[in-house]
Design an enzyme around this catalytic site. Structure first.
Site, PDB file in Angstrom:
ATOM      1  N   TYR A  47       0.812  -1.126  -0.022  1.00  0.00           N
ATOM      2  CA  TYR A  47      -0.022   0.169  -0.005  1.00  0.00           C
ATOM      3  C   TYR A  47       0.916   1.306   0.078  1.00  0.00           C
ATOM      4  O   TYR A  47       0.672   2.138  -0.819  1.00  0.00           O
ATOM      5  CB  TYR A  47      -1.118  -0.080   1.081  1.00  0.00           C
ATOM      6  CG  TYR A  47      -2.018   1.078   1.208  1.00  0.00           C
ATOM      7  CD1 TYR A  47      -3.163   1.167   0.487  1.00  0.00           C
ATOM      8  CD2 TYR A  47      -1.625   2.349   2.004  1.00  0.00           C
ATOM      9  CE1 TYR A  47      -3.967   1.928   0.544  1.00  0.00           C
ATOM     10  CE2 TYR A  47      -2.735   3.455   2.055  1.00  0.00           C
ATOM     11  CZ  TYR A  47      -3.618   3.057   1.260  1.00  0.00           C
ATOM     12  OH  TYR A  47      -4.614   4.227   1.330  1.00  0.00           O
TER      13      TYR A  47
ATOM     14  N   LYS B 264       1.017   3.969  -2.977  1.00  0.00           N
ATOM     15  CA  LYS B 264       0.661   5.374  -2.796  1.00  0.00           C
ATOM     16  C   LYS B 264       1.769   6.197  -2.917  1.00  0.00           C
ATOM     17  O   LYS B 264       1.449   7.398  -3.405  1.00  0.00           O
ATOM     18  CB  LYS B 264      -0.199   5.870  -1.471  1.00  0.00           C
ATOM     19  CG  LYS B 264      -1.414   4.853  -1.105  1.00  0.00           C
ATOM     20  CD  LYS B 264      -2.390   5.128  -2.162  1.00  0.00           C
ATOM     21  CE  LYS B 264      -3.812   4.558  -2.177  1.00  0.00           C
ATOM     22  NZ  LYS B 264      -4.931   5.062  -3.066  1.00  0.00           N
TER      23      LYS B 264
END
Length: 253
Positions: A155, A159
């Site tokens: 993640y 991002k």
């Protein structure tokens, strides 16, 4: 109204932050394309907008599939009559240490979060450039696009990638009249994070880590997204707007 008769396309529009963007954009006069892998829930959002007198169309959308993405952009333009704003809200996360993270899960998260931001943006921008029109793209990044947290390797990497992609697209597309910005939310109460808030101790901990003494709601992020998408903010591009209640400002000891 800020988005009167403008077409706003939202990926991941069936729930959480994406859903709020759809609803709030419609209240501001937008024609909304609700894209989501869950077609039934996307239709529920579109129906709710139409019931309030707005204009909305639902689409089944797999952001990792180029054919599905192209169909979404083309279908939205046909249904709504134009293209103005793209909000890339679709995303997933994992919870696993670096040592235990399976390659399949790493690939899944990066594909949906990063490639799933690139493909809709590319398809949207190509249509605008071909038609000689201007537009706005707003990407959903995260505070983990500028920092890190335990057990979020995929993640966090994805991002960070969204932040980098936002800046690259802003640089390349600015002279073509397409602005590209991102919002970096902190801890927001959505279906993706709801289980945190079911534990009273965890909820109290989350509150204490914020300068505001509270977590965020989807409406907080939707407002920031629509701010960046406003035509009035035409000199903003390549920006990453952190909306996190002071999460990254500092930690209370």
């Amino acid at each position: 109204m800020r988005f009167q008769d403008r077409a706003v396309l939202v990926t991941g529009g069936a729930s959480g932050i994406g859903r709020q963007v759809c609803l709030m954009a419609a209240k501001e006069g937008a024609r909304v394309a609700v894209g989501d892998l869950d077609a039934a829930r996307a239709e529920q959002v579109a129906a709710a907008i139409r019931e309030q007198g707005g204009e909305a169309q639902a689409f089944r959308l797999d952001v990792a599939d180029p054919a599905s993405v192209n169909a979404f952009v083309e279908g939205a333009e046909t249904a709504l009559g134009r293209l103005d704003v793209l909000v890339n809200s679709a995303g997933v996360r994992e919870i696993a240490s670096v040592l235990d993270l399976p390659l399949e899960e790493w690939t899944r998260v990066l594909t949906i979060n990063m490639t799933g931001t690139f493909l809709p943006s590319q398809a949207f921008a190509r249509r605008l450039v071909a038609e000689g029109k201007h537009g706005q793209i707003v990407n959903l990044a995260s505070t983990l696009g500028i920092s890190a947290a335990p057990n979020r390797a995929a993640y966090t990497a994805s991002k960070h990638g969204v932040v980098g992609l936002t800046k690259e697209m802003a640089l390349e597309l600015g002279e073509k009249g397409i602005r590209v910005n991102a919002v970096a939310p902190g801890v927001i109460r959505t279906p993706l994070t709801e289980r945190y808030f079911q534990d009273p101790d965890m909820a109290a901990t989350i509150r204490g880590l914020h300068a505001t003494g509270s977590w965020g709601e989807p409406e907080d992020i939707a407002r920031a997204i629509l701010f960046l998408a406003e035509e009035a903010n035409g000199f903003m591009t390549g920006a990453v707007l952190v909306v996190d209640g002071g999460w990254t400002t500092g930690k209370k000891m």
